[in-house]
Motif scaffolding. Structure first.
Motif, PDB file in Angstrom:
ATOM      1  N   SER A  67       0.801  -1.221   0.000  1.00  0.00           N
ATOM      2  CA  SER A  67       0.000   0.000   0.000  1.00  0.00           C
ATOM      3  C   SER A  67       0.836   1.276   0.000  1.00  0.00           C
ATOM      4  O   SER A  67       0.341   2.321  -0.368  1.00  0.00           O
ATOM      5  CB  SER A  67      -0.944  -0.002   1.200  1.00  0.00           C
ATOM      6  N   VAL A  68       2.076   1.204   0.427  1.00  0.00           N
ATOM      7  CA  VAL A  68       2.914   2.397   0.539  1.00  0.00           C
ATOM      8  C   VAL A  68       4.038   2.309  -0.490  1.00  0.00           C
ATOM      9  O   VAL A  68       4.750   1.327  -0.551  1.00  0.00           O
ATOM     10  CB  VAL A  68       3.493   2.526   1.961  1.00  0.00           C
ATOM     11  N   ALA A  69       4.164   3.359  -1.314  1.00  0.00           N
ATOM     12  CA  ALA A  69       5.184   3.377  -2.363  1.00  0.00           C
ATOM     13  C   ALA A  69       6.074   4.594  -2.216  1.00  0.00           C
ATOM     14  O   ALA A  69       5.602   5.668  -1.845  1.00  0.00           O
ATOM     15  CB  ALA A  69       4.512   3.389  -3.740  1.00  0.00           C
ATOM     16  N   LEU A  70       7.360   4.414  -2.516  1.00  0.00           N
ATOM     17  CA  LEU A  70       8.315   5.518  -2.380  1.00  0.00           C
ATOM     18  C   LEU A  70       7.995   6.677  -3.321  1.00  0.00           C
ATOM     19  O   LEU A  70       8.312   7.823  -3.025  1.00  0.00           O
ATOM     20  CB  LEU A  70       9.738   5.018  -2.638  1.00  0.00           C
ATOM     21  N   GLU A  71       7.357   6.377  -4.461  1.00  0.00           N
ATOM     22  CA  GLU A  71       7.065   7.426  -5.440  1.00  0.00           C
ATOM     23  C   GLU A  71       5.778   8.172  -5.112  1.00  0.00           C
ATOM     24  O   GLU A  71       5.491   9.211  -5.693  1.00  0.00           O
ATOM     25  CB  GLU A  71       6.929   6.828  -6.851  1.00  0.00           C
ATOM     26  N   GLN A  72       4.978   7.618  -4.195  1.00  0.00           N
ATOM     27  CA  GLN A  72       3.702   8.228  -3.817  1.00  0.00           C
ATOM     28  C   GLN A  72       3.946   9.425  -2.904  1.00  0.00           C
ATOM     29  O   GLN A  72       4.837   9.402  -2.079  1.00  0.00           O
ATOM     30  CB  GLN A  72       2.837   7.186  -3.087  1.00  0.00           C
ATOM     31  N   SER A  73       3.135  10.467  -3.061  1.00  0.00           N
ATOM     32  CA  SER A  73       3.193  11.617  -2.157  1.00  0.00           C
ATOM     33  C   SER A  73       2.186  11.425  -1.031  1.00  0.00           C
ATOM     34  O   SER A  73       1.084  10.910  -1.247  1.00  0.00           O
ATOM     35  CB  SER A  73       2.877  12.915  -2.899  1.00  0.00           C
ATOM     36  N   TYR A  74       2.581  11.862   0.140  1.00  0.00           N
ATOM     37  CA  TYR A  74       1.734  11.807   1.328  1.00  0.00           C
ATOM     38  C   TYR A  74       1.735  13.180   1.982  1.00  0.00           C
ATOM     39  O   TYR A  74       2.659  13.975   1.796  1.00  0.00           O
ATOM     40  CB  TYR A  74       2.252  10.742   2.315  1.00  0.00           C
TER      41      TYR A  74
END
Length: 94
Positions: free
Chosen positions: A4-11
């Motif tokens: 569910s968590v990706a390094l390229e995803q922004s949070y």
């Protein structure tokens, strides 16, 4: 790691939390849940980096520059921390 968590995803932080510094560590109260959290020093640094949308890769870059930690260890710990913040509804993917 869950997928569910990706390094390229922004949070980014979710609004509605009271945060303050206590002896160099960030502590937070979730208005929505009434829960209290001690984010610690590094967790507090991650929290600050998520005031505006940020990718996990950029968070890891900043942490590896600031602290003596290897990238792989940092990535796995940041991912676990973000997963827990997501579970608690404190951050969101943007």
């Amino acid at each position: 790691m869950s997928g569910s968590v990706a390094l390229e995803q922004s949070y980014q932080q979710v609004e509605g939390n009271l945060v303050s510094d206590m002896n160099g560590e960030k502590v937070m109260l979730s208005i929505a849940s009434g829960k209290y959290y001690n984010l610690g020093q590094v967790g507090g640094a991650i929290w600050e980096l998520l005031q505006a949308p940020a990718t996990l890769a950029s968070v890891v870059d900043q942490l590896t520059n600031e602290y003596e930690i290897d990238r792989d260890t940092c990535e796995s710990q940041v991912i676990r921390f973000i997963e827990s913040l997501l579970q608690e509804g404190l951050v969101k993917a943007v």
